[in-house]
Design a protein around this motif. Structure first.
Motif, PDB file in Angstrom:
ATOM      1  N   SER A 271       0.837  -1.210   0.000  1.00  0.00           N
ATOM      2  CA  SER A 271       0.000   0.000   0.000  1.00  0.00           C
ATOM      3  C   SER A 271       0.869   1.256   0.000  1.00  0.00           C
ATOM      4  O   SER A 271       0.581   2.224  -0.719  1.00  0.00           O
ATOM      5  N   ARG A 272       1.939   1.256   0.772  1.00  0.00           N
ATOM      6  CA  ARG A 272       2.848   2.414   0.807  1.00  0.00           C
ATOM      7  C   ARG A 272       3.593   2.547  -0.514  1.00  0.00           C
ATOM      8  O   ARG A 272       3.776   3.658  -1.020  1.00  0.00           O
ATOM      9  N   ALA A 273       4.016   1.422  -1.093  1.00  0.00           N
ATOM     10  CA  ALA A 273       4.742   1.454  -2.360  1.00  0.00           C
ATOM     11  C   ALA A 273       3.862   2.011  -3.470  1.00  0.00           C
ATOM     12  O   ALA A 273       4.320   2.819  -4.292  1.00  0.00           O
ATOM     13  N   LEU A 274       2.583   1.610  -3.503  1.00  0.00           N
ATOM     14  CA  LEU A 274       1.671   2.139  -4.517  1.00  0.00           C
ATOM     15  C   LEU A 274       1.459   3.637  -4.330  1.00  0.00           C
ATOM     16  O   LEU A 274       1.361   4.390  -5.313  1.00  0.00           O
ATOM     17  N   GLY A 275       1.389   4.080  -3.088  1.00  0.00           N
ATOM     18  CA  GLY A 275       1.257   5.514  -2.821  1.00  0.00           C
ATOM     19  C   GLY A 275       2.481   6.297  -3.265  1.00  0.00           C
ATOM     20  O   GLY A 275       2.363   7.393  -3.826  1.00  0.00           O
ATOM     21  N   LEU A 276       3.671   5.743  -3.021  1.00  0.00           N
ATOM     22  CA  LEU A 276       4.900   6.407  -3.462  1.00  0.00           C
ATOM     23  C   LEU A 276       4.971   6.497  -4.983  1.00  0.00           C
ATOM     24  O   LEU A 276       5.327   7.536  -5.546  1.00  0.00           O
ATOM     25  N   LEU A 277       4.624   5.403  -5.648  1.00  0.00           N
ATOM     26  CA  LEU A 277       4.722   5.384  -7.106  1.00  0.00           C
ATOM     27  C   LEU A 277       3.699   6.303  -7.769  1.00  0.00           C
ATOM     28  O   LEU A 277       3.958   6.849  -8.846  1.00  0.00           O
ATOM     29  N   LYS A 278       2.555   6.463  -7.130  1.00  0.00           N
ATOM     30  CA  LYS A 278       1.500   7.275  -7.738  1.00  0.00           C
ATOM     31  C   LYS A 278       1.928   8.735  -7.887  1.00  0.00           C
ATOM     32  O   LYS A 278       1.562   9.395  -8.862  1.00  0.00           O
ATOM     33  N   TYR A 279       2.714   9.241  -6.953  1.00  0.00           N
ATOM     34  CA  TYR A 279       3.071  10.660  -6.951  1.00  0.00           C
ATOM     35  C   TYR A 279       4.518  10.926  -7.357  1.00  0.00           C
ATOM     36  O   TYR A 279       5.006  12.033  -7.163  1.00  0.00           O
ATOM     37  N   GLN A 280       5.195   9.940  -7.921  1.00  0.00           N
ATOM     38  CA  GLN A 280       6.549  10.170  -8.434  1.00  0.00           C
ATOM     39  C   GLN A 280       6.463  10.822  -9.810  1.00  0.00           C
ATOM     40  O   GLN A 280       5.672  10.397 -10.647  1.00  0.00           O
ATOM     41  N   PRO A 281       7.289  11.815 -10.084  1.00  0.00           N
ATOM     42  CA  PRO A 281       7.215  12.487 -11.382  1.00  0.00           C
ATOM     43  C   PRO A 281       7.879  11.719 -12.528  1.00  0.00           C
ATOM     44  O   PRO A 281       7.636  12.028 -13.682  1.00  0.00           O
ATOM     45  N   GLN A 282       8.697  10.719 -12.223  1.00  0.00           N
ATOM     46  CA  GLN A 282       9.400   9.984 -13.274  1.00  0.00           C
ATOM     47  C   GLN A 282       8.421   9.154 -14.102  1.00  0.00           C
ATOM     48  O   GLN A 282       7.436   8.641 -13.594  1.00  0.00           O
ATOM     49  N   ALA A 283       8.766   8.994 -15.387  1.00  0.00           N
ATOM     50  CA  ALA A 283       7.905   8.239 -16.294  1.00  0.00           C
ATOM     51  C   ALA A 283       7.880   6.754 -15.944  1.00  0.00           C
ATOM     52  O   ALA A 283       6.875   6.074 -16.162  1.00  0.00           O
ATOM     53  N   GLY A 284       8.965   6.227 -15.391  1.00  0.00           N
ATOM     54  CA  GLY A 284       9.030   4.809 -15.062  1.00  0.00           C
ATOM     55  C   GLY A 284       8.188   4.417 -13.863  1.00  0.00           C
ATOM     56  O   GLY A 284       7.926   3.233 -13.643  1.00  0.00           O
ATOM     57  N   ALA A 285       7.737   5.391 -13.079  1.00  0.00           N
ATOM     58  CA  ALA A 285       6.938   5.076 -11.891  1.00  0.00           C
ATOM     59  C   ALA A 285       5.605   4.447 -12.274  1.00  0.00           C
ATOM     60  O   ALA A 285       5.128   3.532 -11.602  1.00  0.00           O
ATOM     61  N   ALA A 286       5.005   4.918 -13.347  1.00  0.00           N
ATOM     62  CA  ALA A 286       3.721   4.352 -13.782  1.00  0.00           C
ATOM     63  C   ALA A 286       3.895   2.910 -14.235  1.00  0.00           C
ATOM     64  O   ALA A 286       3.043   2.052 -13.965  1.00  0.00           O
ATOM     65  N   THR A 287       5.005   2.627 -14.893  1.00  0.00           N
ATOM     66  CA  THR A 287       5.278   1.253 -15.324  1.00  0.00           C
ATOM     67  C   THR A 287       5.490   0.343 -14.122  1.00  0.00           C
ATOM     68  O   THR A 287       4.943  -0.769 -14.074  1.00  0.00           O
ATOM     69  N   LEU A 288       6.268   0.804 -13.142  1.00  0.00           N
ATOM     70  CA  LEU A 288       6.489   0.002 -11.931  1.00  0.00           C
ATOM     71  C   LEU A 288       5.192  -0.212 -11.166  1.00  0.00           C
ATOM     72  O   LEU A 288       4.990  -1.285 -10.580  1.00  0.00           O
TER      73      LEU A 288
END
Length: 129
Positions: free
Chosen positions: A30-47
């Motif tokens: 749950s925390r990892a999904l929250g971190l990835l949702k608000y990362q500006p990098q393009a690879g965050a959506a893929t991860l």
């Protein structure tokens, strides 16, 4: 019980993807999904998509368990280099410089932090030993 999700040939350099992967290594899902949702990098959506796939794979393996009770966490995540496309770019005085378009392979392993109930009959050593 752990579940694995893999994605091959992602058109991003492994170095850029590893920066994002390091953020979620060892975190709760749950925390990892929250971190990835608000990362500006393009690879965050893929991860994020690969992580959701790993959670779905875990749920497929453990149909009787609830995700809320399982307390899933990112056990392992690694990014390996993939095939490289080699292109030429025009350079001064009629030369050509090589451009390497890198790609990567992502592997995520999620596991349950909740302790499984172990049957006592299977843990008892037999009398023959």
């Amino acid at each position: 019980m752990e579940a694995v999700a893999k994605l091959n040939d992602v058109p991003t350099s492994p170095r850029k993807m590893r920066l994002i992967a390091d953020l979620i290594r060892g975190q709760r899902v749950s925390r990892a999904l929250g971190l990835l949702k608000y990362q500006p990098q393009a690879g965050a959506a893929t991860l994020q998509k690969v992580l959701l796939s790993a959670v779905a794979n875990w749920q497929q393996k453990n149909e009787d368990a609830r995700i809320e009770d399982a307390d899933l966490y990112v056990k392992t995540i690694f990014v390996d280099g993939g095939p490289m496309l080699k292109r030429l770019r025009p350079a001064p005085q009629g030369r050509g410089h090589r451009i390497r378009k890198r790609s990567n392979h992502i592997t995520i392993v999620v596991d349950s932090a909740a302790q499984p109930v172990i049957d006592e009959a299977t843990t008892q050593p037999s009398e023959n030993e």
